[in-house]
Design an enzyme around this catalytic site. Structure first.
Site, mmCIF file in Angstrom:
data_model
loop_
_atom_site.group_PDB
_atom_site.id
_atom_site.type_symbol
_atom_site.label_atom_id
_atom_site.label_comp_id
_atom_site.label_asym_id
_atom_site.label_seq_id
_atom_site.Cartn_x
_atom_site.Cartn_y
_atom_site.Cartn_z
ATOM 1 N N GLN A 100 9.875 -82.199 69.168
ATOM 2 C CA GLN A 100 10.055 -80.837 69.661
ATOM 3 C C GLN A 100 11.383 -80.642 70.395
ATOM 4 O O GLN A 100 12.091 -81.603 70.708
ATOM 5 C CB GLN A 100 8.909 -80.469 70.585
ATOM 6 C CG GLN A 100 8.689 -81.495 71.696
ATOM 7 C CD GLN A 100 7.455 -81.171 72.524
ATOM 8 O OE1 GLN A 100 7.579 -80.646 73.615
ATOM 9 N NE2 GLN A 100 6.282 -81.448 72.000
ATOM 10 N N GLU A 120 13.593 -80.514 81.493
ATOM 11 C CA GLU A 120 12.415 -81.368 81.588
ATOM 12 C C GLU A 120 12.901 -82.779 81.877
ATOM 13 O O GLU A 120 14.041 -83.120 81.555
ATOM 14 C CB GLU A 120 11.703 -81.279 80.228
ATOM 15 C CG GLU A 120 10.672 -82.298 79.918
ATOM 16 C CD GLU A 120 9.995 -82.028 78.543
ATOM 17 O OE1 GLU A 120 10.057 -80.891 78.028
ATOM 18 O OE2 GLU A 120 9.426 -82.972 77.994
ATOM 19 N N ARG A 197 8.398 -76.840 67.535
ATOM 20 C CA ARG A 197 7.982 -78.090 66.912
ATOM 21 C C ARG A 197 8.753 -78.288 65.616
ATOM 22 O O ARG A 197 8.738 -77.424 64.736
ATOM 23 C CB ARG A 197 6.485 -77.959 66.615
ATOM 24 C CG ARG A 197 5.724 -79.226 66.808
ATOM 25 C CD ARG A 197 4.222 -78.990 66.607
ATOM 26 N NE ARG A 197 3.547 -78.669 67.847
ATOM 27 C CZ ARG A 197 2.580 -77.754 67.946
ATOM 28 N NH1 ARG A 197 2.197 -77.052 66.913
ATOM 29 N NH2 ARG A 197 2.009 -77.533 69.108
HETATM 30 ZN ZN ZN Z 1 9.076 -81.152 75.942
#
Ligand code: ZN
Length: 335
Positions: A100, A120, A197
């Site tokens: 992803q 992230e 994705r």
């Molecule tokens: Zn992620």
């Protein structure tokens, strides 16, 4: 815990087709039956909120507390709080997670997406011997990547590298990534649930369906200027260099091995790793700080914590008095 000053949270659990049972075994969490891949340990996100189990706002969801008492989080009284700025999860990947990529804030805004972009990062809690992880991709431009995807050349396209406990990875927006089987990690991110994705290993669910892919969107947001890493940042070794030798045996860190290292600093948040053996004081400067106990037991500001505890030091708490044998990950919003 009566009269707690810290906000103690209970996770929201999410069943996923690639999840396992480690969240129960490792942390003693009471999780639903079946494969559970995610514990949303500090979350005010509408897709799954943590709940306060002690301290200010006891019984509320974190979102309710954020909305009703924003001053706890350093938001001036009367000011309209925006979205709670962080989302922290523990991921247990018993099977491979889909490949992803996440957009950045600018893309999310330009396309009027319901969520923002996503910085992230991952602190690896456990990894089976030989486990690998995907961080980055190898194509130079979108045509090359699109060609490899079309031809199914995934092993050429993806930057797959070894992973071990204590590794740390920063996943900037536009980084192709995937957690693979046999890894459990703490994930700190912007509170966005937008995931494009690229590939799901042609898996089908119990009803025989494959999950939706978003290849066109993904190709739009991949950042080809990012250099794929050859390994993670070795956080425990970095701590050892700073503090003197540390055994990698759990909780055998030697005498007086207390210290802190910065793991991540991006425009949205910071992440620090704290190791305590005995008692240390850690001053706080952010409007609020999330504390995730990843190893050991002890107390923070006199309140009992253990591996698997997640709490928030509100704006009024200006230092953490940490006591015990503990590894903590501190996450705090910026700006
Ligand atoms: Zn992620």
């Amino acid at each position: 815990m009566r009269n707690a000053n810290l906000i103690h949270l209970e996770p929201f659990f999410k069943e996923t087709i690639w999840g396992g049972r480690l969240l129960e075994r490792e942390f003693g969490y009471q999780i639903p039956d079946g494969p559970v891949g995610e514990a949303w340990v500090v979350s005010a996100h509408p897709h799954g909120e943590s709940r306060v189990v002690a301290g200010p706002g006891d019984g509320m969801t974190l979102g309710e507390l954020w909305q009703s008492q924003p001053e706890l989080f350093g938001v001036p009284k009367g000011a309209m709080p925006e979205r709670f700025p962080l989302l922290i999860k523990i991921i247990d990947a018993a099977e491979d997670v889909s490949i992803q990529v996440h957009p950045d804030d600018a893309y999310a805004k330009a396309h009027a997406l319901e969520d923002g972009g996503k910085y992230e990062c991952w602190y690896i809690l456990e990894a089976e011997p030989g486990a690998t992880i995907i961080v980055g991709q190898t194509a130079r431009d979108v045509e090359e990547l699109a060609g490899r995807i079309e031809r199914g050349e995934w092993s050429e396209a993806l930057n797959e590298i070894p992973v071990a406990a204590g590794d740390f990875f920063a996943i900037a927006p536009g980084t192709v990534h995937a957690v693979k089987a046999g890894t459990m990690l703490l994930e700190i991110q912007q509170p966005s649930d937008i995931t494009y994705r690229l590939y799901d290993y042609d898996r089908v669910d119990s009803t025989g369906r494959t999950r939706e892919l978003h290849v066109a969107r993904a190709l739009e947001v991949v950042d080809f200027s990012l250099e794929p890493p050859t390994q993670g940042f070795k956080a425990h070794e970095a701590m050892a260099r700073k503090m003197g030798p540390i055994s990698e045996e759990p909780l055998l860190w030697g005498r007086h091995q207390s210290g802190i290292i910065r793991l991540e600093e991006n425009p949205r948040f910071t992440v620090d790793l704290v190791q305590a053996m005995g008692a240390i004081t850690h001053p706080l400067s952010a409007p609020f700080t999330c504390v995730s106990v990843v190893e050991g037991m002890g107390s923070v500001n006199g309140e009992d914590v253990r591996k698997g505890s997640h709490l928030i030091a509100p704006a009024s708490v200006r230092a953490l008095e940490i006591e015990g044998t503990l590894r903590l990950v501190l996450s705090a919003p910026r700006g």
